[in-house]
Design a protein around this motif. Structure first.
Motif, mmCIF file in Angstrom:
data_model
loop_
_atom_site.group_PDB
_atom_site.id
_atom_site.type_symbol
_atom_site.label_atom_id
_atom_site.label_comp_id
_atom_site.label_asym_id
_atom_site.label_seq_id
_atom_site.Cartn_x
_atom_site.Cartn_y
_atom_site.Cartn_z
ATOM 1 N N TYR A 1 47.195 25.916 23.540
ATOM 2 C CA TYR A 1 46.704 27.282 23.627
ATOM 3 C C TYR A 1 45.669 27.418 24.742
ATOM 4 O O TYR A 1 44.478 27.583 24.501
ATOM 5 N N PRO A 2 46.093 27.345 25.997
ATOM 6 C CA PRO A 2 45.138 27.496 27.104
ATOM 7 C C PRO A 2 44.689 28.956 27.229
ATOM 8 O O PRO A 2 45.406 29.888 26.865
ATOM 9 N N TRP A 3 43.470 29.128 27.747
ATOM 10 C CA TRP A 3 42.990 30.480 28.000
ATOM 11 C C TRP A 3 43.849 31.134 29.080
ATOM 12 O O TRP A 3 44.060 30.560 30.157
ATOM 13 N N ASP A 4 44.333 32.321 28.790
ATOM 14 C CA ASP A 4 45.175 33.040 29.750
ATOM 15 C C ASP A 4 44.607 34.418 30.085
ATOM 16 O O ASP A 4 45.323 35.309 30.515
ATOM 17 N N THR A 5 43.298 34.572 29.888
ATOM 18 C CA THR A 5 42.638 35.795 30.342
ATOM 19 C C THR A 5 42.792 35.944 31.852
ATOM 20 O O THR A 5 42.727 34.964 32.584
ATOM 21 N N GLU A 6 42.975 37.170 32.310
ATOM 22 C CA GLU A 6 42.989 37.443 33.743
ATOM 23 C C GLU A 6 41.886 38.444 34.053
ATOM 24 O O GLU A 6 41.892 39.561 33.553
ATOM 25 N N CYS A 7 40.936 38.011 34.854
ATOM 26 C CA CYS A 7 39.847 38.875 35.323
ATOM 27 C C CYS A 7 39.867 38.851 36.840
ATOM 28 O O CYS A 7 39.535 37.825 37.451
ATOM 29 N N LEU A 8 40.282 39.945 37.446
ATOM 30 C CA LEU A 8 40.394 40.019 38.894
ATOM 31 C C LEU A 8 39.369 40.998 39.441
ATOM 32 O O LEU A 8 38.837 41.845 38.722
ATOM 33 N N ASP A 9 39.117 40.882 40.741
ATOM 34 C CA ASP A 9 38.187 41.786 41.434
ATOM 35 C C ASP A 9 36.808 41.778 40.796
ATOM 36 O O ASP A 9 36.224 42.829 40.491
ATOM 37 N N PHE A 10 36.260 40.574 40.579
ATOM 38 C CA PHE A 10 34.895 40.489 40.042
ATOM 39 C C PHE A 10 33.943 41.303 40.914
ATOM 40 O O PHE A 10 34.026 41.286 42.140
ATOM 41 N N GLY A 11 33.016 41.983 40.262
ATOM 42 C CA GLY A 11 32.039 42.752 41.008
ATOM 43 C C GLY A 11 32.606 43.976 41.682
ATOM 44 O O GLY A 11 32.062 44.460 42.683
ATOM 45 N N MET A 12 33.701 44.514 41.134
ATOM 46 C CA MET A 12 34.332 45.705 41.692
ATOM 47 C C MET A 12 33.301 46.816 41.897
ATOM 48 O O MET A 12 32.505 47.112 41.018
ATOM 49 N N GLN A 13 33.328 47.420 43.063
ATOM 50 C CA GLN A 13 32.354 48.451 43.412
ATOM 51 C C GLN A 13 32.998 49.832 43.431
ATOM 52 O O GLN A 13 34.199 49.968 43.667
ATOM 53 N N LEU A 14 32.201 50.854 43.202
ATOM 54 C CA LEU A 14 32.652 52.220 43.425
ATOM 55 C C LEU A 14 32.602 52.526 44.924
ATOM 56 O O LEU A 14 31.852 51.900 45.674
ATOM 57 N N PRO A 15 33.399 53.488 45.379
ATOM 58 C CA PRO A 15 33.347 53.873 46.798
ATOM 59 C C PRO A 15 31.965 54.391 47.189
ATOM 60 O O PRO A 15 31.221 54.921 46.362
ATOM 61 N N ARG A 16 31.626 54.243 48.462
ATOM 62 C CA ARG A 16 30.380 54.811 48.967
ATOM 63 C C ARG A 16 30.384 56.325 48.749
ATOM 64 O O ARG A 16 31.397 56.992 48.928
ATOM 65 N N GLY A 17 29.248 56.834 48.336
ATOM 66 C CA GLY A 17 29.143 58.262 48.103
ATOM 67 C C GLY A 17 29.572 58.709 46.719
ATOM 68 O O GLY A 17 29.503 59.900 46.405
ATOM 69 N N MET A 18 30.016 57.764 45.887
ATOM 70 C CA MET A 18 30.441 58.087 44.526
ATOM 71 C C MET A 18 29.509 57.403 43.543
ATOM 72 O O MET A 18 29.011 56.306 43.788
ATOM 73 N N GLN A 19 29.259 58.032 42.418
ATOM 74 C CA GLN A 19 28.435 57.445 41.370
ATOM 75 C C GLN A 19 29.093 57.693 40.020
ATOM 76 O O GLN A 19 29.916 58.605 39.863
#
Length: 479
Positions: free
Chosen positions: A283-301
């Motif tokens: 039972y290996p870990w098969d979590t997928e976490c991609l794009d660590f630290g994903m940012q919002l576009p400039r000018g968006m909040q």
């Protein structure tokens, strides 16, 4: 009399917003886009020497410890196997635990002393973390520990007490017992468990840079503890965000955690170690976490709005999954449409964030959000579960009509928790939202009978970063 400490470890973990992928993330065939927030749960672990026991009266309403019960660095008598946990923002939020070591590698379990209201998430996180520490460390002696838990203010709705204080600080006293405080739905339990197990493991077994070196192991341990505390194996997106920060998330297979068993059962230590270290080939870990630290576009909040209500996520999830199992073909078609829309939204946000020339054109983002909401309302009607109930539709439509508001959703499992809005990063947009909410009154009868209280723009924003080490100085007056 005083509480005497010799070393300390401080760590925090963020809350989350599942911008897209609610309910979909329960199935490995689908993904969710989860953003970490800048609101965090903080845990400070101190090695404790003490000369008398604390009780609830040792915490004043301001969060300051009484002088007779202060923490200091002097010498004192060591009292073994006692853990004192305090959440000083709340009234009488003090727990004392003894440590129980089971035979036959059954692990370590903390046992609450006294008759206070139990806290399952704290108790389970302590038990799992100490079991792991005891298994991997050279010494089985934990000594005694003082643990302080602090939450950034936006995790809870304002109370009359906190409103009267009008404190500008990061932490405020709410003036009520913890069980009477209303959560705003930012993922406090996952952030708490992540921060608590990580701080304990780093304090007992790792170097100060252990967070960077052992983040995957801490993720695995936090997932196991959080699932045990809530009594089910959830999708885990909230723990993943607390550990890694913003990411595209695909859940792990439930079988990874199903075989651990209960604390106290023979061999629990070895089974937990195998899961944390990911050394079980079956039972290996098969979590997928991609794009660590994903940012919002400039000018968006990103902003969140508390509606002073709240939903019961486990019961909602159970009902939605029951509907899906009884209407598999129809549900799968809906799930596939939502996945395609959510993926288009994520790709557009990523494109805008990576293109320095793409500033201010959020037309496609708005279109994808509106399409996703339409599908969510379809799921609401078909399942009979208030994922986007009418009063939330009314509020989201009104906010989305304001100049500078790109669009919004009821994130995650939906219901009557805080809503999330994507906006132009402009103070004038905040001013328009504050005016709308200050005068907000619902004009419809909700299809599920829910009511929205006072609507309030929270101070929390997109944060991106996962768990991190913290400096002790910022907690002056609270520990």
């Amino acid at each position: 009399m005083s509480y005497l400490t010799s070393s300390a470890t401080a760590l925090s973990a963020p809350g989350k917003v599942l911008l897209s992928g609610g309910y979909l993330v329960l199935d490995r065939n689908y993904t969710g886009t989860v953003f970490a927030l800048d609101a965090r749960i903080h845990v400070i672990v101190q090695q404790l020497r003490k000369s008398h026991k604390p009780d609830a009266s040792s915490v004043s309403g301001s969060g300051q410890t009484n002088n007779e019960n202060r923490l200091d660095m002097d010498s004192g008598e060591l009292v073994e196997d006692t853990i004192i946990v305090r959440s000083p923002q709340f009234v009488n939020a003090v727990w004392e635990y003894g440590i129980q070591r089971h035979d036959n590698s059954g692990g370590v379990k903390v046992v609450q002393r006294g008759h206070g209201r139990p806290n399952a998430f704290v108790e389970t996180a302590l038990s799992y973390a100490l079991t792991y520490c005891g298994y991997v460390a050279d010494s089985k002696d934990f000594g005694s520990l003082a643990i302080t838990i602090l939450a950034d203010n936006d995790y809870y709705s304002e109370t009359a007490f906190s409103r009267a204080l009008n404190s500008p600080g990061r932490f405020v006293s709410f003036g009520v017992p913890l069980h009477e405080a209303h959560k705003t739905g930012l993922g406090s339990s996952a952030a708490l468990v992540t921060a608590l197990v990580s701080a304990l493991v780093i304090h007992r077994t790792m170097r100060p840079d252990g967070l960077a070196l052992g983040r995957d192991k801490l993720h695995n341990l936090a997932q196991a503890a959080h699932c045990a505390a809530q009594g089910k194996i959830g999708s885990g997106f909230d723990v993943a965000a607390a550990v890694y920060g913003s990411c595209l998330y695909r859940r792990f297979s439930p079988a990874v955690l199903e075989a651990i068993g209960d604390i106290g059962s023979p061999g629990f230590e070895e089974r937990l170690f195998a899961v944390v270290e990911d050394v079980n080939p079956a039972y290996p870990w098969d979590t997928e976490c991609l794009d660590f630290g994903m940012q919002l576009p400039r000018g968006m909040q990103m902003v969140l709005c508390d509606v002073e209500c709240g939903s019961q996520t486990p019961s909602m999830v159970k009902k939605v999954l029951q509907w899906r199992s009884q209407n598999q073909v129809e549900a799968d078609t809906l799930w596939d449409s939502l996945q395609a829309t959510n993926e288009s939204l994520r790709q557009e946000l990523t494109r805008l964030a990576q293109d320095p020339e793409a500033l201010g054109d959020y037309t496609d983002v708005r279109t994808y959000i509106e399409s996703a909401r339409d599908l969510i309302r379809t799921m609401t009607r078909k399942s009979g579960v208030p994922i986007e109930p009418s009063v939330q539709t009314e509020l989201l439509d009104a906010a989305s009509a304001l100049d500078g508001v790109i669009g919004g959703v009821v994130p995650g499992a939906g219901g009557y928790d805080a809503i999330v809005l994507l906006i132009r990063d402009d103070p004038s947009v905040i001013a328009r939202l504050n005016f709308l909410f200050a005068n907000w009154k619902s004009n419809i009868e909700d299809d599920f009978g829910g009511k929205i209280g006072q609507v309030r723009l929270l101070g929390v924003r997109h944060g991106s970063e996962g768990a991190r080490n913290e400096a002790l100085e910022q907690y002056f007056g609270w520990i």
